[in-house]
Design an enzyme around this catalytic site. Structure first.
Site, PDB file in Angstrom:
ATOM      1  N   SER A 186      26.913  11.162  33.305  1.00 28.10           N
ATOM      2  CA  SER A 186      28.235  11.417  33.871  1.00 28.10           C
ATOM      3  C   SER A 186      29.323  11.159  32.827  1.00 28.10           C
ATOM      4  O   SER A 186      29.256  11.699  31.723  1.00 28.10           O
ATOM      5  CB  SER A 186      28.437  10.573  35.131  1.00 28.10           C
ATOM      6  OG  SER A 186      29.546  11.021  35.862  1.00 28.10           O
ATOM      7  N   TYR A 187      30.335  10.309  33.127  1.00 30.37           N
ATOM      8  CA  TYR A 187      31.389  10.069  32.149  1.00 30.37           C
ATOM      9  C   TYR A 187      30.881   9.316  30.927  1.00 30.37           C
ATOM     10  O   TYR A 187      31.557   9.267  29.892  1.00 30.37           O
ATOM     11  CB  TYR A 187      32.589   9.337  32.766  1.00 30.37           C
ATOM     12  CG  TYR A 187      33.809   9.421  31.886  1.00 30.37           C
ATOM     13  CD1 TYR A 187      34.586  10.583  31.881  1.00 30.37           C
ATOM     14  CD2 TYR A 187      34.159   8.396  31.012  1.00 30.37           C
ATOM     15  CE1 TYR A 187      35.682  10.705  31.037  1.00 30.37           C
ATOM     16  CE2 TYR A 187      35.250   8.502  30.171  1.00 30.37           C
ATOM     17  CZ  TYR A 187      36.016   9.656  30.184  1.00 30.37           C
ATOM     18  OH  TYR A 187      37.100   9.790  29.345  1.00 30.37           O
ATOM     19  N   ASP A 235      23.053  19.566  40.581  1.00 27.20           N
ATOM     20  CA  ASP A 235      24.312  18.821  40.497  1.00 27.20           C
ATOM     21  C   ASP A 235      25.485  19.784  40.468  1.00 27.20           C
ATOM     22  O   ASP A 235      25.573  20.633  39.578  1.00 27.20           O
ATOM     23  CB  ASP A 235      24.305  17.957  39.232  1.00 27.20           C
ATOM     24  CG  ASP A 235      25.594  17.174  39.036  1.00 27.20           C
ATOM     25  OD1 ASP A 235      26.314  16.958  40.025  1.00 27.20           O
ATOM     26  OD2 ASP A 235      25.872  16.778  37.888  1.00 27.20           O
ATOM     27  N   HIS A 273      22.757  14.754  40.155  1.00 25.42           N
ATOM     28  CA  HIS A 273      23.524  14.044  39.138  1.00 25.42           C
ATOM     29  C   HIS A 273      22.759  12.849  38.581  1.00 25.42           C
ATOM     30  O   HIS A 273      22.926  12.490  37.418  1.00 25.42           O
ATOM     31  CB  HIS A 273      24.841  13.575  39.769  1.00 25.42           C
ATOM     32  CG  HIS A 273      25.908  13.209  38.816  1.00 25.42           C
ATOM     33  ND1 HIS A 273      26.452  14.086  37.916  1.00 25.42           N
ATOM     34  CD2 HIS A 273      26.565  12.029  38.613  1.00 25.42           C
ATOM     35  CE1 HIS A 273      27.402  13.490  37.209  1.00 25.42           C
ATOM     36  NE2 HIS A 273      27.477  12.228  37.615  1.00 25.42           N
TER      37      HIS A 273
END
Length: 494
Positions: A205-206, A415, A467
């Site tokens: 993710s980030y 995702d 995700h």
């Protein structure tokens, strides 16, 4: 705002965490125990050994009796002057740890805990069992293949804390990378047997920003070995990563249309009104993208084919249609909506890590009953104060690939938040020469996903994963990390 003011002569652990006055949610916790401090000189072998022994976790509440797990947790000071310390959880490899590499895992958000997600929900050997107080052993844990280190970063996330409130006004990608590098240098002082071990960084993710930026910083600092700890970095791997704002946003919109989340008419409006090369969207673009977001109110954007969790609603989802004061607030809202995680898993981890007996065994103590604080798996205040200033990390990919680093990007193809479409655009933008064509890879005689190899990096998809790949497809995730660490090719035959 409550901030403990202490002179530099006082131990950072004796101070209290910073809390934002306008933010009722958790920011950080502080151990009531004395934490180690680090100076520019190396600690003596005795003090290093003592601190390592103090960090060992004998057994956590609800932990199964077998198999045995060698684990450590505690604080590492990253800035003595400001009283800033990051919390870690470390698992030695299940077999021959002296021969296996060291792997650091980072979660994103920004503001989400690598302990609450990576360790306790995804790829660690001890996973929280739903709402009970028990843990279960994860047979697909990644410490089968590596010595596994989880870090709560940036400061203010999970149990990590600062004594200096202005630190929280400086949070951006550079700040996070500097703190993570300081953590690694000081952690390796405490665990010197890993100084020369092959080292890899992973995240999702980030952390698609955190991981390559930390890798670049380690690479650059390694050039100046004088007075610094050399870190034997060999490469990094990122999953469903935020990489390039333009391609990621374009991919999100195209994925929603191509997977029947929105209509042709909505997609035509997106193409007409949205210039994703600009952080500040037009009013028309915001309006049509709000329609896209609203379609995910009823399904899970992180895995569009699984049932939506109905246990509770996160603070993020409750603000989906709130008014915004300015463009920056609108941008933060877009990130907040889709950079957090399934609230079901948040609830399980929060129930467990807020137990006093767990925190005591974990070396992470609540500060004072007069200042009640709660551990949260994701911190909205951190996200709200984070300075999103980096548009793309692709130049870092190019730099580190040229330097010979092993680089992989993987993507769960269900995702909707950081979809495979956007990641393919990112990889193709690197314009690397192709080594092997797009093809399936296999596990248990079934297609587990697809991959393409370039000279310099590989991109892998995991079929049916969302995700959180190690959670959705644990066997495939373990095969993935095994293959990456060995520098091999994924299985191409049934």
């Amino acid at each position: 705002m409550r901030v403990a003011n202490h002179s530099q002569s006082q131990a950072p652990a004796q101070t209290i965490a910073v809390a934002m006055a306008a933010a009722p949610l958790f920011l950080c916790l502080v151990s009531a125990l004395a934490l180690p401090t680090f100076s520019s000189s190396s600690p003596s072998p005795a003090s290093t050994s003592d601190q390592r022994d103090a960090d060992r976790v004998a057994r956590l509440p609800g932990q199964p009796e077998s198999p045995s797990v060698s684990q450590f947790s505690g604080y590492v000071t990253v800035n003595q002057r400001n009283g800033r310390a990051l919390f870690y959880w470390f698992f030695e490899a299940q077999t021959t740890p002296e021969e296996k590499p060291l792997l650091l895992w980072l979660n994103g958000g920004p503001g989400c805990s690598s302990i609450g997600y990576g360790a306790a929900s995804e790829l660690g050997p001890l996973r929280v069992v739903r709402r009970g107080a028990a843990l279960e052993f994860n047979e697909y844990a990644w410490n089968k293949e590596a010595n596994l280190l989880f870090l709560e970063s940036p400061v203010g996330v999970g149990f990590s804390y600062t004594n200096t409130s202005s630190d929280l006004d400086k949070l951006d990608d550079d700040f996070v990378a500097e703190d993570a590098h300081s953590f690694l240098v000081n952690w390796l002082e405490r665990f010197p047997e890993y100084r020369d071990r092959e080292f890899y960084i992973a995240g999702e993710s980030y952390a698609g920003h955190y991981v390559p930026q930390l890798a670049e910083l380690v690479y650059d600092r390694n050039k100046d070995k004088e007075g610094k700890t050399y870190i034997n970095l060999k490469g990094f791997i990122v999953g469903n990563p935020i990489t390039n704002y333009y391609y990621d946003s374009k991919g999100l919109a195209e994925y929603a249309w191509s997977h029947s989340v929105v209509s042709d008419e909505i997609y035509d409006r997106i193409k007409k009104y949205c210039d994703f090369k600009n952080f500040n969207w037009s009013d028309d673009c915001n309006a049509v993208m709000d329609i896209v977001y609203s379609q995910y109110d009823e399904i899970d954007i992180y895995n569009i084919y699984v049932p939506k969790c109905l246990l509770n609603q996160s603070s993020a989802s409750s603000e989906n249609h709130a008014p915004f004061k300015n463009d920056q607030e609108k941008f933060r809202r877009r990130v907040r909506m889709f950079s957090g995680y399934d609230p079901c898993y948040s609830s399980y981890a929060e129930d467990y890590f807020n137990k006093k007996e767990v925190q005591k065994a974990f070396h992470a103590n609540v500060i004072s009953e007069s200042l009640p604080v709660k551990w949260h798996v994701c911190s909205d205040p951190i996200l709200n104060s984070y300075n999103f200033s980096v548009f793309s990390v692709l130049p870092i990919y190019s730099k580190l690939i040229k330097a010979g680093m092993r680089v992989w990007l993987y993507s769960g193809d269900a995702d909707g938040r950081v979809p495979v479409i956007g990641s393919r655009y990112c990889v193709e933008a690197l314009k690397l020469p192709m080594k092997t064509q797009w093809q399936p890879w296999y596990l248990d005689k079934q297609v587990a996903g697809r991959f393409v190899e370039y000279y310099g990096m590989s991109m892998v998809t995991i079929r049916g994963a969302g995700h959180l790949v190690p959670l959705n497809k644990p066997a495939e995730g373990l095969t993935l990390i095994n293959t990456f660490l060995r520098g091999e090719q994924l299985p191409t035959h049934r």
